[in-house]
Enzyme design. Structure first.
Site, PDB file in Angstrom:
ATOM      1  N   PHE A 140       0.858  -1.186   0.000  1.00  0.00           N
ATOM      2  CA  PHE A 140       0.000   0.000   0.000  1.00  0.00           C
ATOM      3  C   PHE A 140       0.891   1.231   0.000  1.00  0.00           C
ATOM      4  O   PHE A 140       1.736   1.392   0.881  1.00  0.00           O
ATOM      5  CB  PHE A 140      -0.939   0.035   1.211  1.00  0.00           C
ATOM      6  CG  PHE A 140      -1.862   1.211   1.166  1.00  0.00           C
ATOM      7  CD1 PHE A 140      -2.990   1.199   0.351  1.00  0.00           C
ATOM      8  CD2 PHE A 140      -1.586   2.374   1.879  1.00  0.00           C
ATOM      9  CE1 PHE A 140      -3.826   2.313   0.263  1.00  0.00           C
ATOM     10  CE2 PHE A 140      -2.424   3.479   1.797  1.00  0.00           C
ATOM     11  CZ  PHE A 140      -3.547   3.449   0.998  1.00  0.00           C
ATOM     12  N   ASP A 225       9.233   2.760   1.882  1.00  0.00           N
ATOM     13  CA  ASP A 225       8.035   3.453   2.343  1.00  0.00           C
ATOM     14  C   ASP A 225       7.893   3.156   3.840  1.00  0.00           C
ATOM     15  O   ASP A 225       7.430   2.078   4.229  1.00  0.00           O
ATOM     16  CB  ASP A 225       6.824   2.959   1.547  1.00  0.00           C
ATOM     17  CG  ASP A 225       5.518   3.599   2.010  1.00  0.00           C
ATOM     18  OD1 ASP A 225       5.484   4.159   3.128  1.00  0.00           O
ATOM     19  OD2 ASP A 225       4.523   3.524   1.260  1.00  0.00           O
ATOM     20  N   LYS A 254       2.437   9.593   8.681  1.00  0.00           N
ATOM     21  CA  LYS A 254       1.725   9.064   9.862  1.00  0.00           C
ATOM     22  C   LYS A 254       2.226   9.571  11.227  1.00  0.00           C
ATOM     23  O   LYS A 254       1.737  10.563  11.700  1.00  0.00           O
ATOM     24  CB  LYS A 254       1.680   7.537   9.784  1.00  0.00           C
ATOM     25  CG  LYS A 254       0.790   7.077   8.614  1.00  0.00           C
ATOM     26  CD  LYS A 254       0.151   5.715   8.818  1.00  0.00           C
ATOM     27  CE  LYS A 254      -1.011   5.500   7.864  1.00  0.00           C
ATOM     28  NZ  LYS A 254      -0.677   4.918   6.578  1.00  0.00           N
TER      29      LYS A 254
HETATM   30  C1  LIG Z   1      -0.934   5.186   5.159  1.00  0.00           C
HETATM   31  C2  LIG Z   1       0.115   4.796   4.177  1.00  0.00           C
HETATM   32  C3  LIG Z   1       0.333   5.537   3.001  1.00  0.00           C
HETATM   33  C4  LIG Z   1      -0.549   6.700   2.589  1.00  0.00           C
HETATM   34  O1  LIG Z   1      -0.496   7.755   3.487  1.00  0.00           O
HETATM   35  P1  LIG Z   1      -1.645   8.890   3.447  1.00  0.00           P
HETATM   36  O2  LIG Z   1      -1.201   9.884   4.458  1.00  0.00           O
HETATM   37  O3  LIG Z   1      -2.931   8.210   3.787  1.00  0.00           O
HETATM   38  O4  LIG Z   1      -1.667   9.430   2.068  1.00  0.00           O
HETATM   39  C5  LIG Z   1       1.362   5.140   2.182  1.00  0.00           C
HETATM   40  N1  LIG Z   1       2.149   4.088   2.484  1.00  0.00           N
HETATM   41  C6  LIG Z   1       1.970   3.371   3.606  1.00  0.00           C
HETATM   42  C7  LIG Z   1       2.874   2.228   3.893  1.00  0.00           C
HETATM   43  C8  LIG Z   1       0.928   3.681   4.477  1.00  0.00           C
HETATM   44  O5  LIG Z   1       0.724   2.926   5.573  1.00  0.00           O
END
Ligand SMILES: *Cc1c(COP(=O)(O)O)cnc(C)c1O
Length: 400
Positions: A140, A225, A254
């Site tokens: 994701f 990421d 986050k």
């Molecule tokens: C939550 C998340 C995203 C996206 O972040 P947003 O602030 O919702 O755009 C991207 N990569 C990972 C691994 C995530 O957990």
């Protein structure tokens, strides 16, 4: 729906002013403190999800609250035509934690924007023809068009085709599958150290080490990421540090500001250097109000030694869950854990339904797969709160 139908539906009185993007949220929360959250009816809850690994210092943390209040009364925003006093210190702290002070940082407002910027950075660095980004199935990476294309969940792509081209997906945690998908057009590999939304799947340390070697041999950029796994969540400052590698680009969001929207991209110096004035930008990114929260939050993580705290809380949670009938196994790292449930304990219920049962008992977690629950409590969670949460899980499983 025709315009007439839409108007008739609105006239019935159940027309919501909000788009139906998040279904029907089951609670309206009005106040939080530490792990606790109170809803409109005054009911107390334990938040073992932290707004999806965001409020890692707990709700209304006094240091962050005081910083935001003081900044709001002083200066909120000036645009990126000017600098503010928080940008350089926050960037220095990030570089210190990511790569012992090497590299440079670009601020964004969210995770998807951080990944979007990382993809643009990789494309500019590698040039046209070497623009393909390889990422993992079940990954994701966000909901913008490019980050959705990078997200390895084809069912999420369908309604929005055609997506930007230049993205390819491979099985996660499998070096030979990854090698098969390589070619001269691949300029970057984007991975999570623990796939969060994909089911809490940690990569083997050997996998990330092998990917690092492949990237070195072929001049491919390794983008980690760390949006969900960053800032101590896995028991190291960043998830890739369990395997001892250093990525070329790291994306963050986050937990970076304990709930205030901030994203960031870190890149090693020569990669960072290929962004010049005009290549990328964002009105709000790096503003004083957001970055004062990031600064107070990161300083608090450092002061508490977040990775060590997370490791000790993880041990407590794992020990308590080991005694719960119906828990098949616990996977994940640090305070990002999936609780895999036995078929008997689920008794036909999905993870989401069991999570709903826990919510009714005042415990917030989520069903991350049809057979597993995800927990991501704040680092400040107390031993009593851990006992209370595990007792709720045991009770809801017993109800089968
Ligand atoms: C939550 C998340 C995203 C996206 O972040 P947003 O602030 O919702 O755009 C991207 N990569 C990972 C691994 C995530 O957990």
């Amino acid at each position: 729906m025709t315009l007439e139908q839409a108007q008739a539906w609105g006239a019935t009185g159940d027309h919501s002013p909000l788009m139906n993007n998040y279904g029907s949220p089951p609670r309206v929360f009005v106040r939080g403190r530490g792990t606790e959250l109170w809803d409109k009816e005054g009911r107390r809850h334990l938040d073992f999800l932290c707004g999806l690994a965001v409020t890692s210092l707990g709700h209304a943390h006094p240091v962050v609250t005081a910083a935001i209040a003081a900044q709001a009364a002083t200066l909120t925003h000036t645009s990126n035509l000017f600098a503010n006093e928080h940008q350089a210190p926050v960037a220095e702290r990030i570089s210190e934690l990511v790569a012992a002070g090497q590299g440079q940082v670009l601020f964004q407002n969210s995770g998807a924007e951080a990944n979007e910027a990382a993809i643009k950075l990789a494309r500019k660095y590698q040039g046209r023809g070497r623009h393909v980004v390889l990422s993992a199935l079940r990954s994701f990476h966000g909901r913008t068009l490019a980050t959705l294309a990078a997200t390895g969940q084809p069912e999420k792509h369908e309604p929005f085709q055609p997506l930007p081209e230049g993205f390819r997906h491979v099985v996660f945690d499998d070096v030979s599958e990854l090698e098969k998908a390589l070619g001269p057009e691949v300029g970057a590999i984007m991975l999570e150290a623990v796939q969060g939304e994909g089911g809490v799947n940690p990569a083997n340390d050997g996998y990330l080490q092998a990917v690092r070697e492949i990237c070195d041999e072929r001049g491919i950029l390794l983008i980690m990421d760390e949006i969900q796994t960053g800032f101590g969540r896995t028991g190291e400052w960043f998830g890739y540090q369990h395997s001892g590698i250093v990525p070329d680009i790291v994306t963050l969001a986050k937990a970076i500001a304990n709930g205030v929207p901030v994203g960031a991209v870190w890149a090693r110096d020569d990669v960072a250097a290929c962004f010049g004035p005009g290549d990328h930008g964002s009105t709000f990114a790096g503003q004083a109000l957001a970055l004062c929260a990031a600064r107070a939050t990161i300083d608090s993580y450092i002061a508490m030694d977040a990775p060590a705290v997370v490791q000790s809380k993880e041990a407590k949670i794992r020990a308590r869950l080991a005694d719960v009938v119906g828990v098949d196994h616990v996977r994940g790292r640090g305070l990002l854990l999936a609780i895999e449930l036995t078929a008997e304990s689920r008794a036909g219920r999905t993870g989401a339904e069991i999570a709903r049962g826990c919510l009714d008992e005042g415990l917030i977690l989520n069903g991350i797969t049809p057979t597993a629950l995800r927990i991501a409590p704040p680092y400040t969670v107390t031993d009593d709160e851990i006992d209370e949460a595990v007792a709720v899980i045991a009770k809801v499983l017993e109800a089968a």
